[in-house]
Design an enzyme around this catalytic site. Structure first.
Site, PDB file in Angstrom:
ATOM      1  N   ASP A  46       0.856  -1.182   0.000  1.00 12.78           N
ATOM      2  CA  ASP A  46       0.000   0.000   0.000  1.00 12.78           C
ATOM      3  C   ASP A  46       0.894   1.233   0.000  1.00 12.78           C
ATOM      4  OD1 ASP A  46      -1.853   1.949   0.290  1.00 12.78           O
ATOM      5  OD2 ASP A  46      -2.794   1.135   2.097  1.00 12.78           O
ATOM      6  N   ASN A  52      -7.215   4.168  -1.112  1.00 12.27           N
ATOM      7  CA  ASN A  52      -7.878   2.959  -0.602  1.00 12.27           C
ATOM      8  C   ASN A  52      -9.386   3.144  -0.589  1.00 12.27           C
ATOM      9  OD1 ASN A  52      -5.362   1.974  -0.259  1.00 12.27           O
ATOM     10  ND2 ASN A  52      -5.315   2.180   1.969  1.00 12.27           N
ATOM     11  N   ASP A  72      -1.209  -1.035  -4.330  1.00 10.64           N
ATOM     12  CA  ASP A  72      -1.403  -0.148  -5.489  1.00 10.64           C
ATOM     13  C   ASP A  72      -0.099   0.010  -6.277  1.00 10.64           C
ATOM     14  OD1 ASP A  72       0.055   1.540  -3.798  1.00 10.64           O
ATOM     15  OD2 ASP A  72      -1.770   2.398  -2.967  1.00 10.64           O
ATOM     16  N   TRP A 117     -13.412  -7.993 -12.573  1.00 10.74           N
ATOM     17  CA  TRP A 117     -14.796  -7.575 -12.766  1.00 10.74           C
ATOM     18  C   TRP A 117     -14.831  -6.196 -13.422  1.00 10.74           C
ATOM     19  CZ3 TRP A 117     -16.934  -8.841  -7.169  1.00 10.74           C
ATOM     20  CH2 TRP A 117     -16.933 -10.232  -6.986  1.00 10.74           C
ATOM     21  N   ASN A 155     -12.873 -11.392 -22.208  1.00  9.70           N
ATOM     22  CA  ASN A 155     -13.999 -12.320 -22.118  1.00  9.70           C
ATOM     23  C   ASN A 155     -15.240 -11.730 -21.486  1.00  9.70           C
ATOM     24  OD1 ASN A 155     -15.246 -15.089 -21.984  1.00  9.70           O
ATOM     25  ND2 ASN A 155     -15.117 -14.656 -19.789  1.00  9.70           N
ATOM     26  N   ASP A 212     -20.908 -15.877 -13.087  1.00 11.51           N
ATOM     27  CA  ASP A 212     -22.035 -15.091 -13.618  1.00 11.51           C
ATOM     28  C   ASP A 212     -21.524 -13.764 -14.176  1.00 11.51           C
ATOM     29  OD1 ASP A 212     -21.312 -13.794 -11.368  1.00 11.51           O
ATOM     30  OD2 ASP A 212     -23.268 -13.833 -10.394  1.00 11.51           O
ATOM     31  N   ARG A 243      -0.628 -10.576 -20.183  1.00  7.81           N
ATOM     32  CA  ARG A 243      -1.222 -11.879 -19.851  1.00  7.81           C
ATOM     33  C   ARG A 243      -2.695 -11.733 -20.201  1.00  7.81           C
ATOM     34  NH1 ARG A 243      -5.075 -13.789 -16.185  1.00  7.81           N
ATOM     35  NH2 ARG A 243      -4.678 -15.824 -15.267  1.00  7.81           N
ATOM     36  N   ASP A 245      -6.414 -13.028 -19.854  1.00  5.28           N
ATOM     37  CA  ASP A 245      -7.218 -13.866 -18.980  1.00  5.28           C
ATOM     38  C   ASP A 245      -8.155 -14.766 -19.790  1.00  5.28           C
ATOM     39  OD1 ASP A 245      -8.034 -14.371 -16.232  1.00  5.28           O
ATOM     40  OD2 ASP A 245      -9.950 -13.465 -16.781  1.00  5.28           O
ATOM     41  N   GLU A 273      -4.082 -17.247 -20.791  1.00  4.90           N
ATOM     42  CA  GLU A 273      -4.331 -18.220 -19.720  1.00  4.90           C
ATOM     43  C   GLU A 273      -5.319 -19.276 -20.224  1.00  4.90           C
ATOM     44  OE1 GLU A 273      -6.699 -18.929 -15.643  1.00  4.90           O
ATOM     45  OE2 GLU A 273      -7.396 -17.637 -17.258  1.00  4.90           O
ATOM     46  N   HIS A 343      -2.078 -17.291  -8.625  1.00  4.74           N
ATOM     47  CA  HIS A 343      -3.166 -16.810  -7.758  1.00  4.74           C
ATOM     48  C   HIS A 343      -4.418 -17.673  -7.810  1.00  4.74           C
ATOM     49  CE1 HIS A 343      -4.028 -15.533 -11.728  1.00  4.74           C
ATOM     50  NE2 HIS A 343      -5.030 -14.747 -11.419  1.00  4.74           N
ATOM     51  N   ASP A 344      -4.446 -18.675  -8.684  1.00  8.17           N
ATOM     52  CA  ASP A 344      -5.601 -19.568  -8.750  1.00  8.17           C
ATOM     53  C   ASP A 344      -5.277 -20.954  -8.212  1.00  8.17           C
ATOM     54  OD1 ASP A 344      -7.162 -17.603  -9.962  1.00  8.17           O
ATOM     55  OD2 ASP A 344      -6.472 -18.156 -11.959  1.00  8.17           O
TER      56      ASP A 344
HETATM   57  C1  NOJ Z   1      -8.757 -16.576 -14.503  1.00  6.49           C
HETATM   58  C2  NOJ Z   1      -8.136 -15.775 -13.427  1.00  6.49           C
HETATM   59  O1  NOJ Z   1      -6.824 -16.140 -13.238  1.00  6.49           O
HETATM   60  C3  NOJ Z   1      -9.001 -15.973 -12.236  1.00  6.49           C
HETATM   61  O2  NOJ Z   1      -8.384 -15.520 -11.086  1.00  6.49           O
HETATM   62  C4  NOJ Z   1     -10.282 -15.252 -12.534  1.00  6.49           C
HETATM   63  O3  NOJ Z   1     -11.185 -15.372 -11.463  1.00  6.49           O
HETATM   64  C5  NOJ Z   1     -10.934 -15.820 -13.780  1.00  6.49           C
HETATM   65  N1  NOJ Z   1      -9.998 -15.975 -14.854  1.00  6.49           N
HETATM   66  C6  NOJ Z   1     -12.054 -14.931 -14.272  1.00  6.49           C
HETATM   67  O4  NOJ Z   1     -11.537 -13.737 -14.770  1.00  6.49           O
HETATM   68 CA    CA Z   2      -3.581   2.135  -1.576  1.00  8.71          CA
END
Ligand code: NOJ
Ligand code: CA
Length: 725
Positions: A46, A52, A72, A117, A155, A212, A243, A245, A273, A343-344
């Site tokens: 931060d 924030n 950030d 989002w 997407n 959704d 990258r 998505d 990805e 991160h997934d």
């Molecule tokens: C793949 C991303 O890496 C993941 O974290 C995300 O929730 C989904 N795509 C939807 O964007």
């Molecule tokens: Ca911040």
């Protein structure tokens, strides 16, 4: 046949680097010498409390892990300036999607801190900073020799449900502050409304919603234009890589047209990805890597590495098999992004035991020395433990300790990657393997790196009768010291003049690296990399390798000699040129100088004309059980200069249903394209039926189009190629 070598005269060698700005280690399309550090922006530092979000979006102590935690771009700038990445050996950063996201909360706890989002792709996420902050991040990164990659989405928008404007922002999409439309009200068909995907097929994933999230209809001209304008805007900030998505959820045909936007505007390294699970071998993921014009995040390799070094459910023989299989499956293995966690996924570190730490180090050593572009998830250098998936695996960065063994290992091997072309470009050869130990070598133009890993925590392994291309010296066996200074259990080896390695012991848990660098200033030119992988006349192409010489030589693309006027710069390890007008296809490239010619390098797709995304719909297309319908697209006009392509199997479940079929393909713009259809059993090569005559479609000069045909009488009909579904 290649005729004699002609010299290209009158060209200046590449300009010397600007002393004020340390040179980036390689070009924006070649990441072969780079190590990428993957940051979840909100979870790093931060650096600016004023941006924030207010509660309830924000969790000051990050205990509520689905809320914003304050990280950030200002925080990343601080870390760059503090020299942390330089010490770690990092040369590229990947940061979260920078777009403005919805600030709606879901289930009172779920926020858009991750960036997936979007509500306005042309504006910044204010929690990360303004455009001025973003430009500062790009500048500071470049001043410190770092490339900056951003995560981008094509997407989806934000969460949206049919007829529910009250659900979040209703999936509203904005164009630099101006509402385009929302998923809930969608009067123009900007979104696909086919409910959520159950992931049962590729078609289901492409045309239904992921979770959704408002599923964008890239075939609609408004969305097509928006996504292409959006990416040009971000490229104009000076970023070096992307990258992309969820590329599995977007039509391949349209994505090829989007890659054209990138490569014509400002070519940068791009990796999509395409998620595959453990033990999943999906030919579609390899097809995407080879045909889309972008690289992929190498999930097949990543999942195998996790099975070997985290779950211990597969052995080194299986890892070697994956190396061999992917070498065959990818057209450009060295361009795929390798990683052991992200991160997934549950973090690679299982616990804080020394044994698990060593397994993490071994996974890191493997990606840092193997083919592909290594990517390290923030915190893995400190063995951050995260048993579960998101958001547990995305804690705030806890430490900037520069003295962990993993930190030092990364730093040492990143330095090796920067300095040894064998790691940047080399083939990967198995030298010795059993269930626990793996000895492999990278080799390129007189450079070699030999790596040995023993996964077993308690048992040593005797390695005998292994060979190498490390050389002996003065007709005598030569000793090679472990480049890791024996800190990870390695030891020196002796190499004799027939390439034999004297039997040696690999201690429990050992990692050892031995290397040879070709120090000669002259040698036969060797071409290791070319990019971007898709090019049009006028696209800037960068060739990388060794021994190109400081004075211009020649470049052959297929049977065509590149003219001097098209060569922009010539250096010993890098040539930049403008692609001349050439026949469309996949020619091999060679570099020549002083009467010597490099081996040919594949991986380039030459396109003669711009691409448009064409949705082909056929009605009354009945098939026998097990049969599928495919399309062959082929230009009818000689001036079109486009290669024929096969597409399919055509879909028949979501946007149009059996007996209608559809598929989104990319074809040459402003041309008459012949479409031929054939049926085939899925498991057989030969068609069971083929329509001899082509249906000729006139394509528009750009954008998207749809053509709809019926089976009866389609030989005689020329459908129009306008409008959209
Ligand atoms: C793949 C991303 O890496 C993941 O974290 C995300 O929730 C989904 N795509 C939807 O964007
Ligand atoms: Ca911040």
């Amino acid at each position: 046949m290649l005729a004699g070598l002609l010299s290209v005269c009158g060209l200046a060698p590449a300009a010397p680097p600007d002393p004020g700005h340390p040179p980036r280690p390689s070009s924006a399309v070649n990441f072969g010498a780079d190590v990428i550090y993957h940051i979840v922006t909100d979870r790093f530092v931060d650096g600016d409390r004023t941006n924030n979000p207010a509660p309830p979006q924000f969790s000051a102590d990050c205990q509520l892990t689905d809320l914003y935690c304050g990280g950030d771009w200002a925080g990343i700038v601080q870390v760059i300036r503090g020299g942390y990445f330089k010490d770690l050996g990092i040369t590229a950063l990947l940061i979260s999607v920078p777009y403005e996201n919805t600030m709606a909360l879901f289930d009172e706890t779920r926020s858009s801190y991750h960036g997936y989002w979007p509500r306005d792709m042309k504006r910044t996420n204010p929690a990360f900073g303004s455009f001025a902050d973003f430009r500062q991040l790009v500048d500071v990164a470049h001043q410190h020799g770092l490339k900056l990659m951003i995560d981008v989405i094509t997407n989806q928008g934000s969460p949206g449900l049919d007829g529910r404007p009250d659900h979040g922002d209703g999936g509203a999409l904005y164009d630099d502050g101006k509402l385009i439309d929302s998923f809930a009200t969608d009067s123009q068909g900007l979104f696909n409304h086919h409910s959520q995907s159950d992931y049962s097929s590729l078609e289901d994933m492409v045309y239904r919603s992921l979770y959704d999230l408002a599923d964008l209809n890239q075939q609609h001209p408004v969305i097509d234009r928006y996504l292409k304008e959006m990416i040009r805007l971000w490229l104009d900030t000076g970023i070096d890589g992307l990258r992309v998505d969820t590329v599995k959820h977007v039509p391949l045909g349209w994505q090829r047209t989007w890659m054209e936007t990138i490569y014509r505007h400002r070519p940068v390294f791009t990796a999509g990805e395409w998620y595959t699970g453990r033990d999943e071998v999906n030919p579609q993921s390899f097809l995407f890597a080879n045909e889309s014009g972008m690289s992929v995040l190498d999930f097949p390799m990543s999942q195998r590495l996790r099975q070997v070094f985290r779950y211990l459910e597969k052995d080194m023989l299986a890892l070697d098999q994956t190396v061999a299989d992917t070498a065959r499956a990818y057209r450009r293995p060295i361009d795929q992004v390798t990683f052991i966690d992200n991160h997934d996924m549950a973090r690679i570190s299982l616990s804080n035991s020394a044994e698990h730490h060593r397994l993490v180090e071994q996974g890191l050593a493997f990606v840092l020395t193997s083919r592909g572009v290594p990517m390290i998830f923030y915190g893995t250098e400190h063995y951050t433990v995260g048993q579960g998936h998101a958001p547990i695996n995305r804690p705030m960065m806890r430490s900037f300790d520069r003295f962990t063994p993993a930190f030092r290992l990364i730093s040492r091997l990143a330095e090796l990657r920067r300095s040894n072309p064998a790691i940047q470009y080399g083939s990967q050869i198995k030298r010795w393997v059993n269930a626990d130990a793996y000895v492999y070598e990278r080799r390129f133009a007189g450079n070699s790196v030999l790596v040995a890993i023993n996964r077993h925590a308690k048992q040593a392994v005797q390695v005998s009768e292994a060979s190498t291309s490390l050389a002996c010296a003065d007709g005598q066996a030569k000793r090679y010291d472990d480049l890791l200074a024996q800190r990870f259990g390695g030891s020196p080896i002796m190499v004799d003049c027939s390439g034999g390695i004297a039997p040696f012991t690999l201690s429990p848990g050992a990692i050892a690296v031995w290397a040879m660098r070709d120090e000669r200033s002259e040698g036969a030119p060797a071409l290791g990399h070319l990019g971007p992988p898709m090019a049009w006349p006028g696209t800037e192409l960068t060739l990388s390798g060794v021994h190109f010489g400081s004075r211009p030589g020649v470049v052959w693309i297929g049977d065509s000699l590149v003219q001097a006027a098209d060569v922009l710069s010539w250096g010993d390890t890098q040539i930049r040129l403008r692609l001349p007008a050439l026949p469309a296809g996949r020619p091999e490239v060679r570099v020549g100088r002083s009467g010597q010619l490099s081996d040919p390098l594949a991986g380039l797709e030459v396109l003669g004309r711009s691409l448009v995304s064409l949705r082909v719909v056929i009605d009354e297309a009945k098939v026998a059980p097990g049969e599928a319908v495919y399309i062959e697209s082929r230009p009818e006009d000689a001036h079109c200069n486009a290669a024929p392509q096969i597409w399919g199997p055509m879909y028949d479940q979501v946007v149009h249903r059996h007996p209608s079929r559809y598929f989104d393909i990319s074809v040459a713009a402003g041309c008459r394209i012949g479409l031929r259809f054939f049926k085939k059993q899925a498991d057989q090569a030969a068609p069971t039926w083929a329509l001899g005559d082509a249906h000729v479609v006139s394509t528009p000069a750009g954008g998207t189009a749809t053509t709809r045909l019926t089976l009866q009488g389609w030989n005689s009909r020329e459908p129009s190629a306008s409008g959209h579904d």
